[in-house]
Motif scaffolding. Structure first.
Motif, PDB file in Angstrom:
ATOM      1  N   ASP A 157       1.122  -1.034   0.070  1.00 19.16           N
ATOM      2  CA  ASP A 157       0.424  -0.239   0.335  1.00 19.16           C
ATOM      3  C   ASP A 157       0.920   1.255   0.623  1.00 19.16           C
ATOM      4  O   ASP A 157       0.707   2.182   0.122  1.00 19.16           O
ATOM      5  CB  ASP A 157      -1.240  -0.356   1.979  1.00 19.16           C
ATOM      6  CG  ASP A 157      -2.299  -0.954   0.888  1.00 19.16           C
ATOM      7  OD1 ASP A 157      -1.901  -1.802   0.367  1.00 19.16           O
ATOM      8  OD2 ASP A 157      -3.069  -1.158   2.358  1.00 19.16           O
ATOM      9  N   GLN A 212      -5.054   6.647   9.740  1.00 19.03           N
ATOM     10  CA  GLN A 212      -5.983   5.945   9.278  1.00 19.03           C
ATOM     11  C   GLN A 212      -5.263   4.866   7.843  1.00 19.03           C
ATOM     12  O   GLN A 212      -5.710   3.302   8.312  1.00 19.03           O
ATOM     13  CB  GLN A 212      -7.108   6.364   8.542  1.00 19.03           C
ATOM     14  CG  GLN A 212      -7.685   7.592   9.851  1.00 19.03           C
ATOM     15  CD  GLN A 212      -8.488   5.867  11.094  1.00 19.03           C
ATOM     16  OE1 GLN A 212      -8.313   5.472  10.855  1.00 19.03           O
ATOM     17  NE2 GLN A 212      -8.091   6.312  11.933  1.00 19.03           N
ATOM     18  N   ALA A 213      -5.115   4.864   7.039  1.00 21.55           N
ATOM     19  CA  ALA A 213      -3.552   4.242   6.331  1.00 21.55           C
ATOM     20  C   ALA A 213      -3.258   3.639   7.024  1.00 21.55           C
ATOM     21  O   ALA A 213      -3.526   2.337   6.188  1.00 21.55           O
ATOM     22  CB  ALA A 213      -2.963   4.600   5.353  1.00 21.55           C
ATOM     23  N   GLN A 241      -5.072   0.803   8.583  1.00 19.63           N
ATOM     24  CA  GLN A 241      -6.018   0.091   7.808  1.00 19.63           C
ATOM     25  C   GLN A 241      -5.424  -1.546   7.195  1.00 19.63           C
ATOM     26  O   GLN A 241      -5.933  -2.685   7.099  1.00 19.63           O
ATOM     27  CB  GLN A 241      -7.020   1.027   6.423  1.00 19.63           C
ATOM     28  CG  GLN A 241      -7.292  -0.157   4.903  1.00 19.63           C
ATOM     29  CD  GLN A 241      -8.622  -0.475   5.612  1.00 19.63           C
ATOM     30  OE1 GLN A 241      -9.412  -0.799   6.726  1.00 19.63           O
ATOM     31  NE2 GLN A 241      -9.186  -2.457   5.192  1.00 19.63           N
ATOM     32  N   CYS A 242      -3.820  -1.215   7.310  1.00 20.53           N
ATOM     33  CA  CYS A 242      -2.873  -2.303   6.704  1.00 20.53           C
ATOM     34  C   CYS A 242      -2.772  -3.413   7.815  1.00 20.53           C
ATOM     35  O   CYS A 242      -3.155  -4.242   8.010  1.00 20.53           O
ATOM     36  CB  CYS A 242      -1.737  -1.885   6.510  1.00 20.53           C
ATOM     37  SG  CYS A 242      -1.448  -0.614   5.295  1.00 20.53           S
ATOM     38  N   ARG A 255      -5.768  -3.953  10.325  1.00 16.97           N
ATOM     39  CA  ARG A 255      -6.571  -4.137   9.918  1.00 16.97           C
ATOM     40  C   ARG A 255      -6.406  -5.089   9.300  1.00 16.97           C
ATOM     41  O   ARG A 255      -7.106  -6.544   9.167  1.00 16.97           O
ATOM     42  CB  ARG A 255      -7.627  -3.506  10.221  1.00 16.97           C
ATOM     43  CG  ARG A 255      -7.939  -2.846  11.195  1.00 16.97           C
ATOM     44  CD  ARG A 255      -9.715  -1.795  11.033  1.00 16.97           C
ATOM     45  NE  ARG A 255      -9.649  -1.175   9.467  1.00 16.97           N
ATOM     46  CZ  ARG A 255      -9.252   0.086  10.311  1.00 16.97           C
ATOM     47  NH1 ARG A 255      -9.595   1.091  10.778  1.00 16.97           N
ATOM     48  NH2 ARG A 255      -9.437   1.058   9.245  1.00 16.97           N
ATOM     49  N   VAL A 256      -5.814  -5.456   7.936  1.00 17.40           N
ATOM     50  CA  VAL A 256      -6.192  -6.432   7.146  1.00 17.40           C
ATOM     51  C   VAL A 256      -4.932  -7.780   7.000  1.00 17.40           C
ATOM     52  O   VAL A 256      -5.542  -9.312   7.432  1.00 17.40           O
ATOM     53  CB  VAL A 256      -5.563  -5.841   5.345  1.00 17.40           C
ATOM     54  CG1 VAL A 256      -5.190  -7.036   4.382  1.00 17.40           C
ATOM     55  CG2 VAL A 256      -6.713  -4.720   4.730  1.00 17.40           C
ATOM     56  N   GLU A 290     -10.583   7.796  14.944  1.00 12.56           N
ATOM     57  CA  GLU A 290     -10.666   8.556  13.546  1.00 12.56           C
ATOM     58  C   GLU A 290     -11.145  10.165  14.202  1.00 12.56           C
ATOM     59  O   GLU A 290     -11.040  10.831  13.630  1.00 12.56           O
ATOM     60  CB  GLU A 290     -11.982   7.833  12.709  1.00 12.56           C
ATOM     61  CG  GLU A 290     -11.348   6.994  12.005  1.00 12.56           C
ATOM     62  CD  GLU A 290     -12.312   5.720  11.363  1.00 12.56           C
ATOM     63  OE1 GLU A 290     -13.449   6.718  10.510  1.00 12.56           O
ATOM     64  OE2 GLU A 290     -12.715   4.943  12.301  1.00 12.56           O
TER      65      GLU A 290
END
Lengths: 418, 418
Positions: free
Chosen positions: B43, B158-159, B162-163, B165-166, B182
């Motif tokens: 990402d 936040q980006a 997201q990684c 969480r994945v 957030e």
């Protein structure tokens, strides 16, 4: 001097005394403990006279018989206090222990050295023997102490404090290493809880009201335990004899202690077999049983347990009993209602025993043993200042080690960082 | 949903996730860390685009160049973040370690098992890499985390979240094990600091203002360090070469770190000999020197150190220098002005070295080594979440072990208490 000024001056004296206590030798500390023990015995009459003042004040304030009994200092109890001090003297000194010393690739040697926390504040109720006991634990672990006992024991506590001071000074240690507050002003406690600069940790010992107040008001770290809602789970692969023995012992060996079982969880597969046997023994011991519907179907001599029962520390001959489908249901009940003090599983199943041990998040987790073992003496700590249900710093019974910390030490030969 | 409701719902999710994380296997946790690392690399473009939003917002808000640089996520920095995650994966798993298992006279076996703390709240500023780093340390130690970064890095954080969480979900772990707030509402922090039921410890990472706010407002335990006012004391029995090398290194190897020496104490007996040599090197490196009167008599190229200097963490090429009569005077200065982070003595005298090591009450105490070694990596912890100047729980560099606690375990065979 107002209360704030008074407490600050006590704090400054404690901080200064802590520096001396931290470097006191083991022999010096042990001899001071012995000297305090001797002084307590020599002052038996003085202690009893002081105690008499507290007792008659208590009687005229209408304290109940149980409280007055806890307050009383008899020659036997004074001798027991002295013996307690000698036992603490006989424990290994935790201060100065060096562990994990290893050489790093840079060439420096790095390890950890155990050191006193500094100044310990202890707030307690009723029993005057706590004054001697808490003072001794702080002294042996190289700390200074500020003690605040209950107002109902003020004369007894001051008489004991005098013996402590005499013992400390006889070994060249500062009398201010153990300061027992003379004021009964509640504001003094408020100040003690906020003096970050002078107090390293607060240990409240007493009823739930005291501990909640301390916990809510403190700006200094607190080592505390609130509730002891302990569970025993009897698995369907439990040995019946062990299960009956442990579940009976965990409830009835003593009712008023924090490690007493308050809720018994029984696997559905074994409930019909074991509950009648257990109920017979409990009822013989006059333990009141409160059960879930399934438990009551098996043993009708139970009242219905309410939602409140699962969340109650009875400290009395009352037991709540719940039939659960399996260990996961038991662990889920424990997660929800336990005070994270002590939980035990009774099972012969290896895998379940290992899972229970790993997954239950309480200060003591036991396999095939009575929750009543959760105690500093039984664990070999020698003495305990309390049982912590917190997770930070000290968890479970807190002995001398819980009154210390570890600093890093680095040994070099002119090493520099590249 | 208002802020309080929002934070409570985040707290409940974290508590639930913590149960799953506590029983996650080492392999599962390591594979999740590897998956997050891969996701960050995959990402890179997305992360840079998010970071661009933060950078342009920062520019229009007038952030200075240094802050903007700290905020920037370049492909190199993203690769370094991924590498950091892999390093944490390679560290030993602290969870489940059993120590001190011994058999007591009663027949029970008692030991300690290392367990996660539960839910860790981390409040930090600026550098977005802290998001990945803190998440990884919490994950590896079996904890759930609630992270709150600075508003200036919100899109970048936040980006990265997201990684994370994945990566977690790819290994069957709950995405809610790492929640990055957030909201930029400051009230969210206030709520986080008070949620005793959902948060076991708070770790603030950032400037003094942040740490003081957290420390004052928190009702949850805090692992923090405020200042790094570190001292080196050159004894009159020091080896001159070692003294010059260490004192120079401790100040100049890096200026902005908390383990950098801020005050140099020099014994009177060696000051006239060593100060000119040291001053020459410091002045070559353009370190501003501020000395006491005695130091200035020896090296006139110093300005006068004020009372404030002794209590200041410069984090800059400035050094205060004091000539002291002996080691006791040095230790007394340290007791008064040190932030209890790191202190070192340079001496060849065995007895003084031992006294300094025992008596100085700082999180790291060193003999003949540079204060710059006070660091989780240098100590072999592998990584650190911070350096604690508190005494409770964790002291000095805090690695994975500092994010765990120990519970007592008791193994029996139907043992009951007599």
């Amino acid at each position: 001097m107002n209360v704030q000024e008074l407490m600050h001056s006590i704090g400054i004296q404690a901080r200064d005394a802590a520096v001396v206590m931290a470097r006191a030798s083991t022999v010096q500390k042990n001899q001071a403990l012995e000297a305090i023990a001797e002084q307590l015995l020599a002052d038996t009459a003085t202690l009893q006279a002081a105690n008499e003042k507290d007792l008659s004040a208590g009687k005229s304030r209408g304290l109940d018989a149980a409280l007055l009994d806890r307050l009383a200092l008899t020659p036997t109890r004074i001798a027991a206090m002295a013996e307690g001090l000698r036992q603490i003297a006989s424990l290994p000194d935790p201060v100065g222990e060096i562990t994990d010393l290893c050489t790093r690739p840079s060439g420096i040697q790095v390890g950890k050295m155990r050191v006193p926390l500094g100044v310990i504040g202890i707030i307690y109720e009723s029993r005057p023997n706590v004054t001697a006991d808490a003072a001794a634990l702080c002294l042996k672990s190289g700390n200074a102490a500020i003690l605040r006992g209950g107002s109902e024991a003020i004369h007894s506590n001051q008489a004991i404090a005098q013996c402590v001071r005499v013992g400390l000074e006889s070994q060249g240690l500062p009398a201010t290493a153990v300061q027992v507050l003379e004021t009964t002003d509640r504001a003094a406690v408020g100040e003690l809880l906020k003096m970050k600069a002078f107090v390293d940790v607060i240990v409240p010992r007493g009823g739930k009201g005291l501990i909640e107040r301390v916990s809510n008001e403190a700006r200094v770290p607190v080592i505390k335990h609130l509730d002891g809602i302990c569970h025993v789970y009897i698995d369907d692969q439990a040995d019946m004899d062990k299960a009956v023995a442990v579940a009976y012992n965990a409830k009835t060996q003593r009712y008023g202690t924090c490690n007493t079982m308050e809720t018994l969880l029984v696997a559905e597969g074994i409930a019909a077999q074991i509950l009648p046997m257990l109920a017979e023994r409990y009822l013989q011991a006059e333990v009141e049983l409160r059960g879930c519907d399934k438990a009551r179907t098996i043993v009708p001599a139970m009242t219905t347990a309410t939602e409140e029962d699962w969340a109650t520390e009875y400290l009395a001959p009352i037991l709540s009993i719940k039939v659960v489908s399996d260990m996961d249901a038991a662990m889920s009940h424990i997660r929800h209602y336990s005070s994270q003090h002590t939980e035990a599983i009774i099972t012969e199943n290896w895998t379940r025993a290992r899972r229970f041990l790993n997954e239950v998040d309480s200060s003591s987790v036991m396999i095939n043993a009575s929750t009543r073992f959760a105690d500093g003496f039984e664990y070999g700590l020698g003495a305990e200042i309390g049982i912590s249900t917190d997770k930070i710093h000290a968890r479970g019974p807190v002995g001398l080690e819980g009154l210390t910390s570890q600093k890093f030490i680095v040994l070099g030969d002119g090493h520099i960082r590249l």
